[in-house]
Design a protein around this motif. Structure first.
Motif, short mmCIF file in Angstrom:
data_model
loop_
_atom_site.label_atom_id
_atom_site.label_comp_id
_atom_site.label_asym_id
_atom_site.label_seq_id
_atom_site.Cartn_x
_atom_site.Cartn_y
_atom_site.Cartn_z
N VAL A 111 0.84 -1.20 0.00
CA VAL A 111 0.00 0.00 0.00
C VAL A 111 0.88 1.25 0.00
CG1 VAL A 111 -1.68 1.30 1.34
CG2 VAL A 111 -1.93 -1.17 1.09
N ALA A 121 3.70 5.51 -3.23
CA ALA A 121 4.95 6.11 -3.73
C ALA A 121 4.90 6.18 -5.26
CB ALA A 121 6.15 5.28 -3.28
N ILE A 122 4.42 5.11 -5.88
CA ILE A 122 4.32 5.10 -7.34
C ILE A 122 3.28 6.10 -7.80
CG2 ILE A 122 3.54 3.69 -9.29
CD1 ILE A 122 4.98 1.35 -8.00
N ASP A 123 2.24 6.30 -6.96
CA ASP A 123 1.20 7.27 -7.29
C ASP A 123 1.67 8.71 -7.05
OD1 ASP A 123 -0.94 6.10 -8.48
OD2 ASP A 123 -1.99 5.60 -6.63
N GLY A 124 2.94 8.87 -6.77
CA GLY A 124 3.51 10.22 -6.73
C GLY A 124 3.42 10.93 -5.39
N ALA A 125 3.16 10.18 -4.30
CA ALA A 125 3.10 10.81 -2.99
C ALA A 125 4.47 10.73 -2.32
CB ALA A 125 2.05 10.13 -2.12
N ARG A 163 3.48 13.27 2.42
CA ARG A 163 2.11 13.09 1.93
C ARG A 163 1.64 11.66 2.18
NH1 ARG A 163 -1.89 15.55 -0.52
NH2 ARG A 163 -3.10 14.29 -1.97
N LEU A 177 -4.78 5.12 8.41
CA LEU A 177 -4.83 3.68 8.70
C LEU A 177 -4.50 3.40 10.16
CD1 LEU A 177 -3.36 2.07 5.47
CD2 LEU A 177 -5.73 2.24 6.22
N GLY A 188 7.60 7.82 -7.92
CA GLY A 188 6.57 8.74 -8.37
C GLY A 188 6.99 9.62 -9.53
N LEU A 191 -4.67 -1.94 -2.65
CA LEU A 191 -5.59 -0.80 -2.70
C LEU A 191 -5.52 -0.06 -1.37
CD1 LEU A 191 -8.64 -2.56 -4.37
CD2 LEU A 191 -6.83 -1.22 -5.45
N TYR A 192 -5.88 1.23 -1.39
CA TYR A 192 -5.89 2.00 -0.15
C TYR A 192 -7.18 1.66 0.59
CZ TYR A 192 -2.62 4.37 -3.21
OH TYR A 192 -1.61 4.63 -4.10
N HIS A 241 -8.76 2.66 3.17
CA HIS A 241 -9.61 3.68 3.77
C HIS A 241 -10.22 4.61 2.73
CE1 HIS A 241 -5.64 5.19 3.18
NE2 HIS A 241 -6.01 6.43 3.44
N MET A 242 -9.95 4.33 1.44
CA MET A 242 -10.51 5.20 0.40
C MET A 242 -11.53 4.43 -0.42
SD MET A 242 -7.19 7.10 -1.13
CE MET A 242 -5.84 7.63 -0.10
N ASN A 261 -9.39 5.74 -4.60
CA ASN A 261 -8.23 4.94 -5.01
C ASN A 261 -7.75 5.34 -6.39
OD1 ASN A 261 -7.12 2.36 -3.49
ND2 ASN A 261 -9.22 2.70 -2.80
N TYR A 263 -6.35 9.11 -6.48
CA TYR A 263 -5.23 9.48 -5.60
C TYR A 263 -3.98 9.93 -6.36
CZ TYR A 263 -1.90 9.04 -1.73
OH TYR A 263 -0.94 9.29 -0.79
N GLY A 264 -3.58 9.13 -7.35
CA GLY A 264 -2.36 9.45 -8.09
C GLY A 264 -2.49 10.75 -8.87
N ARG A 322 -4.54 13.29 -7.98
CA ARG A 322 -4.56 14.40 -7.00
C ARG A 322 -3.15 14.75 -6.59
NH1 ARG A 322 -9.35 11.97 -3.92
NH2 ARG A 322 -11.07 12.72 -5.18
N ASN A 323 -2.32 13.71 -6.34
CA ASN A 323 -0.93 13.97 -5.96
C ASN A 323 -0.20 14.77 -7.02
OD1 ASN A 323 -1.25 12.56 -3.60
ND2 ASN A 323 -0.46 10.64 -4.44
N ARG A 324 -0.63 14.60 -8.26
CA ARG A 324 0.06 15.30 -9.35
C ARG A 324 -0.66 16.59 -9.72
NH1 ARG A 324 1.24 10.07 -9.86
NH2 ARG A 324 3.40 9.57 -10.40
N ARG A 372 -6.74 2.10 -11.28
CA ARG A 372 -5.79 3.02 -10.69
C ARG A 372 -4.59 3.21 -11.62
NH1 ARG A 372 -3.84 1.56 -4.71
NH2 ARG A 372 -2.65 0.01 -5.85
N ARG A 405 -3.96 7.02 -14.74
CA ARG A 405 -2.73 7.81 -14.72
C ARG A 405 -2.19 8.06 -16.12
NH1 ARG A 405 0.96 6.19 -11.07
NH2 ARG A 405 2.28 7.12 -12.65
#
Ligand SMILES: Nc1ncnc2c1ncn2[C@@H]1O[C@H](COP(=O)(O)OP(=O)(O)O)[C@@H](O)[C@H]1O
Ligand SMILES: [Mg+2]
Lengths: 293, 365
Positions: free
Chosen positions: A187, A192-196, A200, A209, B74, B87-88, B90-91, B96, B99-100, B102-104, B147, B151
């Protein structure tokens, strides 16, 4: 649910739970019942006669400004201890989670303070901050910051909070570390791959969590600050100076065993019991709801 | 959309385990590469180095012409689908996927549009407000895919994305992944230990063993001309029959005493390994007794016949059903065009028999 054992004998199951039941009855329910009964009675100064007074003890306690002050003080102590210990514990746990080399040593050292008795922890911190012979206290005074917790109530209060938090950090640390390690590595990697970036990731993934752990610790820490700090206070300030460290529990002790006002002391205990019950119920409810989700 | 270039990649873990031992690979734009190999051969490590989740010990990872060895995951503009989906929890499904983006700092309206489109493609539109814990395994898999596709990355990386699904769903999702990748034209590197997945998905296959790439090429090329005994044994089910033999200049003598004439093999005498796929091992209408039937497994479309050949076991795979029972003695036909030869080190020996037709190499007593 695991497999259930079916007893043939009707007596054996009762025999097996009897010791636990006896302990609970003798050491918890009986004194609690005694306390409740006492909270409705008034004893004369010599302990010769008692009289039933209904809720009068409660009314007196709740109208007593020193009681309300102690209430506020306890709340403040709970909030401060929880904030201090949870904040630092989370910081340490996050760092310990990343350590690869010597992680064992680091974790063991961080858990050690929990093995120190609360009274000792209190004395330890008081010695360190002693204005004349304490390392920290002496240094502070030399540096121009006047420190004397024997006279300054706020400083005494702060010191009790520090001593109490110090021990609690270890406890919170263990839970936060377990919580962190139960977050699947994938997770975090996906984030990290999603750019956070690290910060963040912490605020959007790790922290949410850890919410159930945090709530559990919040309740435990508040209960701890309400009750377990008794030993710290008793070994150091004894509620002083000028009542600056008199918390609800310490007031129960003071009014009952020093002031010999058993009715008032018992009423205060009963109120404390109600507070703890409410906190516990709230906690179970929330955990249940989480489990269902 | 991009090319990926791996230049002599090495990975040694902190505990000294050499997981990847020099892998080079050129992935063309839009190509679907499948890395296949047994568990522990270093497939995940290779993929994680491309993603930036593991440091590179030696070598270079080049995406779209730029070396990315030191770039954060990233910043590599790749998307990864994990075996357990990651998967996240809590989202929501929507959260999910968004997320990627929004981060960008992609504009809100565009995020909504991209998520809506991805959800439509993956049939997730009804589930956008659910949490991962309220989804089935197949649906979670789709969210993980979603997900990745919202992207619009340069490359997709898949680490055994179908391993946690049941057999039927696995086939269905396999087809879907391939179709999606074709439609989007995104370069993909897909890791699996399942050779059926590997054969069906790949434009080109990389067969890995012990941290090295044993052979790289189109699936059927590898199937028809495996470069090593490892590749020969790994691709195809049931596996290719591999038999130890002694070449004496005229015959390859098997341990069972059977001798096969290998026409036009120009080679000094010595040990070699002889391979033949089950579907190429035929029964001869002959009265010789080369082998004994041990077990017959009818599969409907074809039959697996397990044969004892001296100390060795071989499998034949005739189509349809056969009138054989265990204990029967049979004669075997070895078509020269389908015999694979490997040297003592397990490397393929080039051999072009002049009789390319299905001509038996007659067993000689
Ligand atoms: N974090 C790690 N630390 C040390 N060794 C590892 C680590 N991850 C994997 N390995 C080792 O590296 C080798 C390759 O692992 P991996 O790439 O996961 O294989 P695969 O994905 O092909 O099953 C294995 O021997 C494994 O034990
Ligand atoms: Mg793996």
């Amino acid at each position: 649910m695991g497999p259930q054992v079916v007893f043939r004998s009707r007596v054996l199951p009762y025999l097996l739970v009897a010791p636990q039941l006896a302990v609970t009855l003798i050491f918890f329910f009986w004194p609690a019942a005694q306390g409740l009964r006492q909270s409705f009675l008034r004893e004369d100064a010599f302990g010769l006669s008692t009289e039933f007074v209904g809720f009068e003890n409660y009314a007196t306690v709740l109208a007593d400004p020193t009681y309300l002050e102690a209430f506020g003080r306890s709340l403040a102590m709970g909030a401060l201890v929880a904030a201090f210990s949870m904040g630092l514990a989370l910081l340490f746990a996050t760092m310990a989670d990343r350590v690869v080399r010597g992680a064992h040593v680091y974790k063991t050292l961080l858990v050690w303070p929990y093995a120190v008795a609360p009274a000792l922890a209190g004395v330890l911190w008081f010695l360190m901050f002693n204005p004349t012979i304490g390392v920290v206290g002496y240094t502070l005074n030399r540096a121009g910051i006047s420190w004397n917790h024997y006279l300054d109530g706020d400083q005494a209060f702060l010191l009790v909070v520090l001593a109490a938090s110090w021990k609690e950090i270890s406890y919170d640390f263990v839970f936060f570390l377990a919580g962190l390690q139960s977050i699947p590595r994938g997770v975090i990697e996906a984030a990290a791959i999603d750019g956070a970036g690290p910060a963040r990731r912490f605020w959007t993934i790790v922290f949410p969590l850890l919410a159930p752990t945090s709530f559990f610790l919040l309740v435990v820490n508040i209960v701890y600050a309400f009750f377990e700090t008794f030993a710290v206070i008793h070994a150091t300030t004894q509620g002083g100076p000028g009542g600056a460290t008199e918390t609800l529990v310490y007031k129960v002790f003071n009014d009952g065993f020093i002031g010999l006002d058993f009715g008032s002391s018992a009423a205060q205990s009963a109120i404390l019991m109600v507070i703890v019950s409410l906190l516990t119920v709230a906690q179970f409810r929330l955990l249940d709801r989480r489990a269902e989700a | 959309m991009a090319t990926v270039h791996l230049d002599a990649l090495f990975k040694r873990y902190a505990n000294g385990v050499p997981a990847v031992n020099g892998v080079s690979l050129d992935v063309a734009d839009g190509e679907f590469i499948v890395v296949v190999g047994p568990s522990g051969c270093g497939k995940s490590t290779l993929l994680r180095m491309i993603a930036g989740l593991e440091t590179v010990t030696e070598g270079r990872v080049v995406i779209d012409g730029a070396e990315v060895n030191r770039r954060e995951p990233g910043d590599r503009d790749i998307a990864m689908v994990f075996q357990n989906y990651a998967l996240y929890p809590h989202m929501t499904v929507e959260g999910n996927m968004a997320y990627g983006l929004r981060n960008r700092r992609v504009p809100k309206a565009e995020i909504a549009e991209r998520v809506r489109r991805a959800a439509e493609i993956l049939e997730l539109s009804e589930l956008l407000q659910r949490r991962p814990s309220q989804l089935s395994g197949g649906q979670r898999q789709r969210v993980a895919m979603g997900r990745a596709i919202v992207r619009e990355p340069k490359a997709f990386l898949f680490d055994e994305p179908l391993s946690n699904l049941d057999a039927k769903l696995r086939v269905q999702m396999r087809v879907e992944i391939k179709r999606l990748q074709r439609r989007l034209g995104t370069t993909a590197i897909y890791v699996t230990h399942d050779q059926v997945e590997a054969m069906t998905l790949a434009d080109r296959l990389v067969v890995m063993n012990g941290g090295i790439a044993e052979q790289i090429g189109p699936p059927l090329e590898l199937y028809d001309a495996p470069a090593t005994t490892f590749v020969a044994g790994f691709l195809g089910a049931p596996a290719m029959n591999l038999l130890a033999a002694e070449w004496d200049g005229r015959f390859a003598r098997l341990a069972s005493g059977l001798a096969l004439a290998l026409p036009d093999l120009d080679r000094a005498p010595g040990p070699l390994t002889l391979g033949i796929r089950p579907e190429h091992l035929h029964f001869a209408a002959d009265s010789r007794a080369d082998a004994t039937v041990e077990l017959v497994e009818p599969l409907g479309a074809d039959t697996l016949v397990h044969l004892r050949l001296g100390d060795a076991m071989v499998v034949a795979r005739p189509t349809g059903t056969v009138g054989l029972a265990s204990g029967d003695a049979v004669a075997l036909d070895w078509p020269a065009a389908h015999i694979h030869l490997f040297d003592a080190e397990g490397r393929r020996i080039l051999w072009t028999p002049s009789e390319r037709e299905t001509r038996s190499c007659l067993p000689v007593a």
